[in-house]
Design an enzyme around this catalytic site. Structure first.
Site, PDB file in Angstrom:
ATOM      1  N   ASP A   1       0.833  -1.201   0.000  1.00 45.46           N
ATOM      2  CA  ASP A   1       0.000   0.000   0.000  1.00 45.46           C
ATOM      3  C   ASP A   1       0.874   1.259   0.000  1.00 45.46           C
ATOM      4  OD1 ASP A   1      -2.293   1.785   0.629  1.00 45.46           O
ATOM      5  OD2 ASP A   1      -3.321  -0.094   1.037  1.00 45.46           O
TER       6      ASP A   1
ATOM      7  N   HIS B   1      -4.100   6.349   2.654  1.00 46.89           N
ATOM      8  CA  HIS B   1      -4.715   5.095   2.186  1.00 46.89           C
ATOM      9  C   HIS B   1      -4.169   3.876   2.941  1.00 46.89           C
ATOM     10  CE1 HIS B   1      -5.442   1.871  -0.841  1.00 46.89           C
ATOM     11  NE2 HIS B   1      -6.448   2.618  -1.247  1.00 46.89           N
TER      12      HIS B   1
ATOM     13  N   SER C   1     -10.889  -0.667  -2.296  1.00 52.94           N
ATOM     14  CA  SER C   1      -9.705  -0.576  -1.438  1.00 52.94           C
ATOM     15  C   SER C   1     -10.055  -0.775   0.028  1.00 52.94           C
ATOM     16  CB  SER C   1      -9.083   0.816  -1.540  1.00 52.94           C
ATOM     17  OG  SER C   1      -8.177   0.888  -2.601  1.00 52.94           O
TER      18      SER C   1
END
Ligand code: NAG
Ligand code: NAG
Ligand code: NAG
Ligand code: NAG
Ligand code: NAG
Ligand code: NAG
Ligand code: NAG
Ligand code: NAG
Ligand code: NAG
Ligand code: NAG
Ligand code: NAG
Ligand code: NAG
Length: 743
Positions: free
Chosen positions: A138, A203, A529
């Site tokens: 990630d 994220h 996601s």
């Protein structure tokens, strides 16, 4: 290791500069060579790579300069800058499985666990769970988040062999975040970012805390959705592999992270990245996940955010768990009050409480300073069409939801109400007080009020959460059918991915806009996601009860115990796969559709890979001969927990037989009976209809024959279900889906 990448990066840049334009035609390719040979120390693997490269390039110096990286811990491959004919020559070499251009992938952006029937008090195997390591590829991690506080955690499990890189602004690893590495071997240009495992995006911190963050009470975004935020396996450990930078996530970095993660000792790999799916061995995620699977590691991937169109699903290799995104039972509304006392509401996430009771209210037409044939759309409040003096201090009504809050903010407006034609299910945080209304329901009324009132006024209240009917598949979630293996249903499963509150980095504003001043330890994000780490955690949870289960067994348990979606989507199971994950039920799955290595091999044979290629992929002592598998393959060639038939536009007769083997994972004597639910257009028979088990791990085979006449034009999907029900209360469900391409 990283240091040598960095120095290599420099030397390559120099070489390019000197060699000029010819070198610029070279593009980064990955040369994939299957499994790492057992005899091979890493050094001999690298020698082999260099030798092949020199041979293909023809000049040892150029070969040396064009070499980017050798993989060789878990995956036998190398990356190099090649000309197309060099790539072609390499792909013809013995020992090479595939040669493909490295491309860039993109990120696919607290009540969710309660909603999944897994409350904080749920039954846990905390000691075993504490030995589970969830690896994520990630954007890095902000380990200083309260979600990663390691108070009470012992040292990392003994099997852990990973590392913790240092870097700017990174507060280091602890007993919760036990690994953090970064990869930027894609020296296509200098790294635009600081070399550090820290998350400057948000994220990676969000996905990591969704999977395995600790429970943090009273977490919210400025008070919105206040509650306890926690991951699915709060006792588990986290290993972050940073492969995404502000310029994307390169295949070369993704492969390097898999190469390490597999030997580091992670139990599950979670990958919230997407890119166009291609042939398995032209796809870094499919390759990495294949080698992870061989070492007992399940890879769980986001299914893509390109819905609701068909054939958009990504990360579809059959050894991957492909995850769609659903809503949770939470809706965000903001009340709007007008000067005439009328109350209405809009949707969206507005963290602001406006200071005064009422603000002047206007629209694009009234706030414009241009007239006639001017470039830009006044009603949509396009930048450049509004006068600052007519906007300042006012709430502005605008058509569309494409950054109007930014425009109004730049003109010092007080807020904006944005009107859309179609309802949306996901929301971005706005930069100023704002909300979104449906144009035909509310918007036109607001606009008429502005047009017909002398001194129009309005105020927008801070967002509050209300309950709504759920789950449904998010509009953006990519839909099947997949195009790589027509008869494997994808996505596999659905998990929450809409407006999820989870940990966030303190190094980025909540909107990712530099003009924003808001930083928060928790933030909302939407995307497959966000769904993916829910499924990864569910897999880790199942593994904590059944450490000996194969990746396919864990995946089967999650799929066959999932709850079919009650709120039906137009495309049914092509949107949701087997349905919404139910981790607590998956632990007591009853029956498992396991897939052994030899089953995957027979499947690859069916897909046209020959024995030579398969030998490279597995480099086992046993040699496989594809011809020997042929009779037993059945329609799809794999013991998959769902069944799928794709007809092309000219095929009209439905006729397929699926061969399946189930393994009993309960304890006592149990009898299972097949219950088929099917539309009248299909005739489905299961032979035998009952399966009796007398001991754990006993296997039984059965076959499912699916027949039907021609599908009507316009009916492109038929869905049925096979449910093995036991006298002990098990229900082991498989969707059976027929899809016909329309002429
Ligand atoms: C794999 O990629 C190479 C190079 O990009 C291309 O030539 C080849 O056709 C691809 N193979 C498949 C099966 O997609
Ligand atoms: C971690 O949690 C403990 C116990 O709740 C608390 O005392 C400590 O201050 C926290 N550490 C950090 C860095 O927030
Ligand atoms: C909960 O968080 C809010 C900020 O969101 C804070 O104002 C409040 O004091 C906190 N309450 C408790 C009990 O910690
Ligand atoms: C209208 O206002 C905007 C911003 O206030 C300004 O940039 C633009 O030049 C103005 N246009 C005209 C035609 O005055
Ligand atoms: C301006 O934008 C709105 C919303 O997108 C649209 O409905 C309208 O037709 C546009 N007007 C013009 C003149 O293009
Ligand atoms: C408003 O538009 C939506 C989407 O096009 C439609 O479903 C709905 O029926 C419309 N409502 C009214 C009141 O016209
Ligand atoms: C309000 O007035 C503007 C400008 O005259 C016009 O474009 C718009 O359609 C009006 N709105 C309504 C709902 O009539
Ligand atoms: C990270 O730290 C450097 C100094 O080490 C600083 O210049 C930079 O602004 C920091 N980055 C962020 C995103 O906070
Ligand atoms: C196996 O397939 C590869 C790639 O398609 C091909 O190059 C090779 O010649 C094949 N080998 C045999 C023995 O058919
Ligand atoms: C593979 O099996 C087929 C049929 O059983 C046989 O004819 C063939 O010789 C075998 N090939 C090898 C390389 O063993
Ligand atoms: C459709 O499938 C049939 C049977 O597999 C095949 O013969 C035919 O060529 C296919 N047609 C198209 C348009 O792909
Ligand atoms: C279905 O569509 C095809 C192609 O448009 C047409 O040839 C055929 O007659 C249609 N069948 C029916 C039953 O309408």
């Amino acid at each position: 290791m990283i240091l040598s990448f960095a120095s290599c990066l420099l030397c390559l840049a120099t070489a390019n500069f000197v060699q000029g334009s010819i070198e610029n035609e070279r593009k980064p390719y990955i040369v994939y060579m299957g499994e790492v040979p057992e005899y091979g120390a890493r050094i001999s693997v690298m020698d082999e790579h260099d030798m092949l490269l020199s041979k293909a390039v023809g000049d040892e110096n150029i070969a040396r300069e064009s070499k980017i990286h050798s993989y060789g811990k878990s995956i036998n491959a190398f990356a190099a800058r090649l000309l197309p004919d060099e790539a072609k020559r390499l792909s013809d070499e013995d020992g090479v499985v595939s040669v493909f251009e490295s491309s860039k992938r993109k990120l696919l952006t607290t009540r969710s666990w309660d909603f999944l029937g897994m409350p904080e008090s749920s039954n846990r195997n905390a000691i075993v769970e504490g030995k589970i390591i969830v690896g994520l590829l990630d954007t890095g991690i902000w380990s200083g988040s309260p979600s990663f506080n390691d108070t009470g955690y012992g040292p990392p499990p003994a099997k852990w062999k990973g590392k913790c890189d240092k870097g700017a602004n990174f507060t280091g690893c602890n007993n919760k975040v036990i690994g953090a590495r970064y990869y930027h071997i894609d020296n296509y240009g200098p790294n635009p970012d600081e070399p550090t495992p820290v998350d400057t995006d948000g994220h990676g911190t969000h996905t990591a805390s969704t999977a395995a963050g600790i429970a943090v009470k009273n977490s919210s975004l400025y008070g919105i959705a206040k509650g306890t935020a926690r991951g699915g396996v709060p006792s588990a450990r986290i290993a972050m592999y940073k492969v995404c930078w502000s310029d994307g996530c390169s295949d070369m970095d993704v492969l390097a992270a898999f190469d390490d993660a597999i030997v580091d000792g992670v139990d599950v790999i979670s990958l919230s990245l997407g890119g166009a799916s291609s042939d398995f061995f032209n796809d870094s995620v499919a390759i990495g996940a294949f080698h992870a699977m061989r070492k007992g590691i399940l890879t769980s991937c986001a299914g893509g955010n390109d819905g609701p169109m068909l054939t958009t699903v990504e990360n579809v290799a059959p050894w991957i768990l492909t995850v769609a995104a659903s809503s949770i039972d939470r809706q965000f509304t903001s009340l709007i009050k007008l000067g005439n006392g009328m109350m209405t509401s809009g949707n969206g996430i507005n963290t602001f409480s406006m200071k005064t009771k009422m603000y002047p209210f206007t629209n694009g037409a009234h706030a414009t300073n241009v007239s006639g044939n001017y470039y830009g759309n006044v009603s949509a409040c396009d930048a450049g069409t509004l006068g600052e003096n007519k906007v300042k201090g006012k709430i502005v009504y605008c058509l569309g939801n494409s950054g109007q809050d930014y425009t109004i903010r730049m003109l010092h407006g007080a807020g904006t109400i944005m009107a859309v034609d179609e309802p949306t299910d996901y929301y971005f945080l706005t930069l100023i007080p704002a909300t979104i209304v449906l144009r035909n329901k509310t918007g036109d009324r607001l606009d008429r009020y502005i047009n017909s009132t002398k001194d129009p006024q309005a105020v927008i209240y801070k967002t509050r959460t209300v309950r709504m009917k759920a789950p449904f598949v998010a509009s953006f979630s990519s839909r099947g059918p997949q195009l790589t293996n027509l008869n494997i249903l994808k996505p596999d499963i659905t998990a929450p991915g809409l407006n999820i509150l989870a940990a966030y980095t303190k190094l980025n504003t909540v909107t990712d806009e530099t003009i924003d001043q808001r930083y928060s330890a928790f933030n909302f994000m939407s995307g497959t996601s966000m769904a993916c780490p829910h499924a990864s955690a569910a897999a880790a949870y199942v593994k904590s009860f059944h450490p000996d289960w194969s990746p396919a067994a864990i995946k089967s348990a999650l799929m066959t115990t999932a709850t079919p979606m009650k709120i039906k989507d137009k495309y049914g199971e092509l949107s949701s796969g087997s349905g919404q994950i139910n981790p607590a039920r998956a632990v007591h799955a009853g029956l498992i559709y396991d897939i052994s290595e030899s089953s995957y091999i027979s499947f690859l044979c069916k897909e046209g890979f020959n024995s030579t290629t398969i030998d490279l992929l597995i480099r086992g002592k046993q040699k496989y001969n594809c011809s020997s598998f042929k009779p037993a393959l059945g329609f799809d060639g794999l013991n998959y927990p769902s069944m799928h038939i794709q007809l092309n536009s000219t095929e009209s007769i439905i006729s397929a037989v699926f061969y399946r083997i189930v393994t009993y994972v309960g304890l006592r004597n149990t009898k299972f009976t097949a219950k088929v639910t099917s539309p009248k257009e299909l005739s489905i028979t299961v032979i035998p209809e009952t399966l009796k088990f007398t001991r754990k791990h006993q296997k039984k085979s059965f076959r499912v024959s699916v027949k039907g006449g021609s599908m009507k034009n316009g009916t492109d999907i038929l869905s049925a279900t096979l449910d093995w029900r036991s006298n002990k209360g098990h229900s082991v469900k498989s969707p059976i889906v027929v899809f016909k391409q329309q002429p």
